[in-house]
Design a protein around this motif. Structure first.
Motif, PDB file in Angstrom:
ATOM      1  N   ALA A  73      57.218   2.492  55.408  1.00 35.06           N
ATOM      2  CA  ALA A  73      58.210   1.420  55.447  1.00 35.06           C
ATOM      3  C   ALA A  73      58.162   0.598  54.159  1.00 35.06           C
ATOM      4  O   ALA A  73      59.200   0.241  53.584  1.00 35.06           O
ATOM      5  N   GLU A  74      56.947   0.299  53.693  1.00 37.50           N
ATOM      6  CA  GLU A  74      56.789  -0.479  52.462  1.00 37.50           C
ATOM      7  C   GLU A  74      57.411   0.232  51.264  1.00 37.50           C
ATOM      8  O   GLU A  74      57.963  -0.418  50.359  1.00 37.50           O
ATOM      9  N   ALA A  75      57.357   1.570  51.268  1.00 34.14           N
ATOM     10  CA  ALA A  75      57.904   2.345  50.147  1.00 34.14           C
ATOM     11  C   ALA A  75      59.430   2.357  50.128  1.00 34.14           C
ATOM     12  O   ALA A  75      60.030   2.780  49.143  1.00 34.14           O
ATOM     13  N   GLY A  76      60.059   1.923  51.230  1.00 33.38           N
ATOM     14  CA  GLY A  76      61.512   1.819  51.240  1.00 33.38           C
ATOM     15  C   GLY A  76      62.239   2.904  51.999  1.00 33.38           C
ATOM     16  O   GLY A  76      63.456   3.051  51.866  1.00 33.38           O
ATOM     17  N   TYR A  77      61.516   3.647  52.814  1.00 37.31           N
ATOM     18  CA  TYR A  77      62.159   4.695  53.611  1.00 37.31           C
ATOM     19  C   TYR A  77      62.550   4.159  54.980  1.00 37.31           C
ATOM     20  O   TYR A  77      61.885   3.273  55.538  1.00 37.31           O
ATOM     21  N   SER A  78      63.619   4.725  55.537  1.00 35.76           N
ATOM     22  CA  SER A  78      64.091   4.338  56.867  1.00 35.76           C
ATOM     23  C   SER A  78      63.792   5.398  57.918  1.00 35.76           C
ATOM     24  O   SER A  78      63.790   5.100  59.112  1.00 35.76           O
ATOM     25  N   TRP A  79      63.581   6.632  57.478  1.00 36.45           N
ATOM     26  CA  TRP A  79      63.409   7.757  58.399  1.00 36.45           C
ATOM     27  C   TRP A  79      62.066   8.431  58.176  1.00 36.45           C
ATOM     28  O   TRP A  79      61.589   8.519  57.049  1.00 36.45           O
ATOM     29  N   ILE A  80      61.488   8.923  59.285  1.00 39.03           N
ATOM     30  CA  ILE A  80      60.251   9.703  59.207  1.00 39.03           C
ATOM     31  C   ILE A  80      60.344  10.919  60.119  1.00 39.03           C
ATOM     32  O   ILE A  80      61.165  10.965  61.043  1.00 39.03           O
ATOM     33  N   GLU A  81      59.478  11.882  59.846  1.00 36.56           N
ATOM     34  CA  GLU A  81      59.231  12.963  60.790  1.00 36.56           C
ATOM     35  C   GLU A  81      57.923  12.666  61.523  1.00 36.56           C
ATOM     36  O   GLU A  81      57.094  11.874  61.063  1.00 36.56           O
ATOM     37  N   LEU A  82      57.718  13.348  62.652  1.00 37.04           N
ATOM     38  CA  LEU A  82      56.536  13.093  63.466  1.00 37.04           C
ATOM     39  C   LEU A  82      55.268  13.703  62.889  1.00 37.04           C
ATOM     40  O   LEU A  82      54.165  13.250  63.201  1.00 37.04           O
ATOM     41  N   GLY A  83      55.408  14.753  62.062  1.00 38.04           N
ATOM     42  CA  GLY A  83      54.215  15.423  61.542  1.00 38.04           C
ATOM     43  C   GLY A  83      53.530  16.225  62.621  1.00 38.04           C
ATOM     44  O   GLY A  83      54.103  16.517  63.677  1.00 38.04           O
ATOM     45  N   PRO A  84      52.276  16.617  62.408  1.00 42.02           N
ATOM     46  CA  PRO A  84      51.569  17.438  63.399  1.00 42.02           C
ATOM     47  C   PRO A  84      51.428  16.688  64.725  1.00 42.02           C
ATOM     48  O   PRO A  84      51.089  15.498  64.738  1.00 42.02           O
ATOM     49  N   TYR A  85      51.694  17.387  65.812  1.00 41.09           N
ATOM     50  CA  TYR A  85      51.665  16.759  67.137  1.00 41.09           C
ATOM     51  C   TYR A  85      50.288  16.174  67.410  1.00 41.09           C
ATOM     52  O   TYR A  85      49.273  16.866  67.305  1.00 41.09           O
ATOM     53  N   ILE A  87      53.026   6.866  44.737  1.00 33.86           N
ATOM     54  CA  ILE A  87      53.909   8.022  44.530  1.00 33.86           C
ATOM     55  C   ILE A  87      55.174   7.874  45.371  1.00 33.86           C
ATOM     56  O   ILE A  87      56.293   8.133  44.904  1.00 33.86           O
ATOM     57  N   ALA A  88      55.003   7.438  46.626  1.00 33.77           N
ATOM     58  CA  ALA A  88      56.160   7.278  47.510  1.00 33.77           C
ATOM     59  C   ALA A  88      57.133   6.231  46.981  1.00 33.77           C
ATOM     60  O   ALA A  88      58.358   6.416  47.048  1.00 33.77           O
ATOM     61  N   VAL A  89      56.599   5.142  46.461  1.00 32.12           N
ATOM     62  CA  VAL A  89      57.451   4.089  45.898  1.00 32.12           C
ATOM     63  C   VAL A  89      58.234   4.631  44.704  1.00 32.12           C
ATOM     64  O   VAL A  89      59.455   4.426  44.585  1.00 32.12           O
ATOM     65  N   ARG A  90      57.552   5.336  43.819  1.00 33.53           N
ATOM     66  CA  ARG A  90      58.234   5.884  42.636  1.00 33.53           C
ATOM     67  C   ARG A  90      59.265   6.941  43.038  1.00 33.53           C
ATOM     68  O   ARG A  90      60.357   7.019  42.457  1.00 33.53           O
ATOM     69  N   THR A  91      58.926   7.768  44.023  1.00 36.26           N
ATOM     70  CA  THR A  91      59.849   8.816  44.460  1.00 36.26           C
ATOM     71  C   THR A  91      61.103   8.220  45.080  1.00 36.26           C
ATOM     72  O   THR A  91      62.223   8.687  44.826  1.00 36.26           O
ATOM     73  N   ARG A  92      60.913   7.164  45.889  1.00 38.52           N
ATOM     74  CA  ARG A  92      62.091   6.520  46.486  1.00 38.52           C
ATOM     75  C   ARG A  92      62.966   5.911  45.398  1.00 38.52           C
ATOM     76  O   ARG A  92      64.203   6.005  45.458  1.00 38.52           O
ATOM     77  N   ARG A  93      62.352   5.317  44.394  1.00 37.71           N
ATOM     78  CA  ARG A  93      63.116   4.730  43.281  1.00 37.71           C
ATOM     79  C   ARG A  93      63.883   5.837  42.545  1.00 37.71           C
ATOM     80  O   ARG A  93      65.055   5.671  42.189  1.00 37.71           O
ATOM     81  N   PHE A  94      63.215   6.963  42.306  1.00 37.07           N
ATOM     82  CA  PHE A  94      63.874   8.073  41.626  1.00 37.07           C
ATOM     83  C   PHE A  94      65.076   8.575  42.424  1.00 37.07           C
ATOM     84  O   PHE A  94      66.155   8.823  41.867  1.00 37.07           O
ATOM     85  N   LEU A  95      64.914   8.723  43.739  1.00 33.06           N
ATOM     86  CA  LEU A  95      66.017   9.235  44.551  1.00 33.06           C
ATOM     87  C   LEU A  95      67.196   8.256  44.569  1.00 33.06           C
ATOM     88  O   LEU A  95      68.359   8.660  44.588  1.00 33.06           O
ATOM     89  N   ARG A  96      66.886   6.967  44.539  1.00 36.21           N
ATOM     90  CA  ARG A  96      67.975   5.988  44.434  1.00 36.21           C
ATOM     91  C   ARG A  96      68.722   6.145  43.106  1.00 36.21           C
ATOM     92  O   ARG A  96      69.952   6.005  43.034  1.00 36.21           O
ATOM     93  N   SER A  97      67.988   6.473  42.049  1.00 33.50           N
ATOM     94  CA  SER A  97      68.632   6.681  40.747  1.00 33.50           C
ATOM     95  C   SER A  97      69.545   7.905  40.758  1.00 33.50           C
ATOM     96  O   SER A  97      70.456   8.008  39.937  1.00 33.50           O
ATOM     97  N   CYS A  98      69.292   8.819  41.707  1.00 32.40           N
ATOM     98  CA  CYS A  98      70.148   9.995  41.870  1.00 32.40           C
ATOM     99  C   CYS A  98      71.366   9.691  42.754  1.00 32.40           C
ATOM    100  O   CYS A  98      72.248  10.537  42.901  1.00 32.40           O
ATOM    101  N   GLY A  99      71.366   8.516  43.391  1.00 34.14           N
ATOM    102  CA  GLY A  99      72.468   8.135  44.264  1.00 34.14           C
ATOM    103  C   GLY A  99      72.148   8.214  45.743  1.00 34.14           C
ATOM    104  O   GLY A  99      73.011   7.947  46.577  1.00 34.14           O
ATOM    105  N   ALA A 100      70.898   8.596  46.077  1.00 30.34           N
ATOM    106  CA  ALA A 100      70.554   8.765  47.498  1.00 30.34           C
ATOM    107  C   ALA A 100      69.800   7.562  48.043  1.00 30.34           C
ATOM    108  O   ALA A 100      69.010   6.946  47.348  1.00 30.34           O
TER     109      ALA A 100
END
Length: 300
Positions: A38-50, A287-300
């Motif tokens: 959440a802190e990194a700026g994502y709204s969606w997650i997957e559950l990962g390993p059960y 890494i997650a913070v930088r990746t989210r910033r990069f994806l925003r720069s792509c328009g996502a």
């Protein structure tokens, strides 16, 4: 100016925090994962390993929602190429994940084929190529799974090509798609795994667009991959060597993938997964913070 990617819903997953197993002392605790995603700026997650996240539906829903998050999908591994003999055991594990996934309000179940070699020991578990009979078992089994999951839980299955499984290369993926019913089975295109196995994600989206039901965003370091191939490394040791890298330093370029996906004209989840198991607990968040910033720069 970045393109408008208003049909792409970006999220992340426990995988990007070095989580591969339900319980492993080297992994980030689940509360920390939820806090940091959440802190990194994502709204969606997957559950990962059960079992990594809480499996009580009410508790899980509360923990996710109070951090402003929502769940996009659950994940299961299957070995349906072994035929009807494995159906009952497969359904038993699928059912528990599908029930939890539905309880969170998600609509997708990511289905990953089983490994043909052990991702820790490199032991060859079975031949890397399926027989004609096994291909039939795989495709018909996935169609049955798609039908049963839809009927019972209201979820769509999206099958995930993955390194060191029988569904990996462009030829295998195209054969699988050509042999399955789009009403029952579609694809989770993982850009990293597909590149790892020599595939072109943009080409696949442009050729089989109607079968792309879900995306995993991931990049491969070409130099590390070349060494992995030369050394014949299985996937687990390849990850420890750093074969999956932080965007935008690897391949494929993600903006053209996202633009191609946007052109399909449907809403698609694009879930970031940077395999890092195992990793120091303080490594994933920056890494997650930088990746989210990069994806925003792509328009996502």
């Amino acid at each position: 100016m970045a393109p408008v990617l208003d049909r792409i819903r970006v999220g992340s997953a426990p995988d990007s925090w070095g989580v591969w197993f339900a319980d492993d002392p080297r992994q980030v605790p689940w509360r920390r994962f939820l806090d940091e995603v959440a802190e990194a700026g994502y709204s969606w997650i997957e559950l990962g390993p059960y079992g990594y996240l809480p499996t009580d539906p009410a508790r899980l829903t509360d923990e996710v929602a109070r951090r402003g998050l929502a769940v996009s999908a659950g994940t299961v591994f299957t070995a349906l190429h072994h035929g009807p003999a494995v159906w009952e055991s497969t359904w038993a594990q699928v059912a528990r994940v599908a029930a939890l996934t539905r309880a969170t309000g998600a609509r997708h179940l990511v289905v990953i084929p089983s490994f043909w070699r052990d991702d820790k020991t490199a032991e060859i578990l079975e031949p890397p190529e399926l027989t004609a009979e096994q291909w039939v078992h795989l495709t018909k089994g996935m169609e049955r799974l798609g039908h049963e999951v839809k009927e019972t839980y209201g979820l769509d299955i999206v099958v995930h090509p993955h390194a060191d499984t029988h569904l990996d290369t462009e030829a295998h993926v195209e054969r699988f798609l050509d042999s399955t019913d789009s009403e029952l089975v579609n694809l989770c295109l993982d850009t990293g795994h597909y590149a790892y196995c020599g595939g072109d994600s943009v080409k696949l989206i442009e050729t089989y667009g109607e079968r792309i039901g879900y995306l995993h965003l991931k990049q491969v370091d070409p130099a590390v991959l070349a060494d992995v191939v030369a050394d014949g490394l299985p996937f687990g040791p390849a990850v420890r060597r750093g074969v999956m890298c932080e965007p935008p330093s690897g391949v494929p370029e993600l903006e053209p993938v996202l633009v191609a996906a946007q052109r399909l004209g449907v809403d698609l989840f694009a879930i970031v997964e940077q395999d890092m198991y195992p990793c120091p607990p303080d490594r994933p968040l920056p890494i997650a913070v930088r990746t989210r910033r990069f994806l925003r720069s792509c328009g996502a």
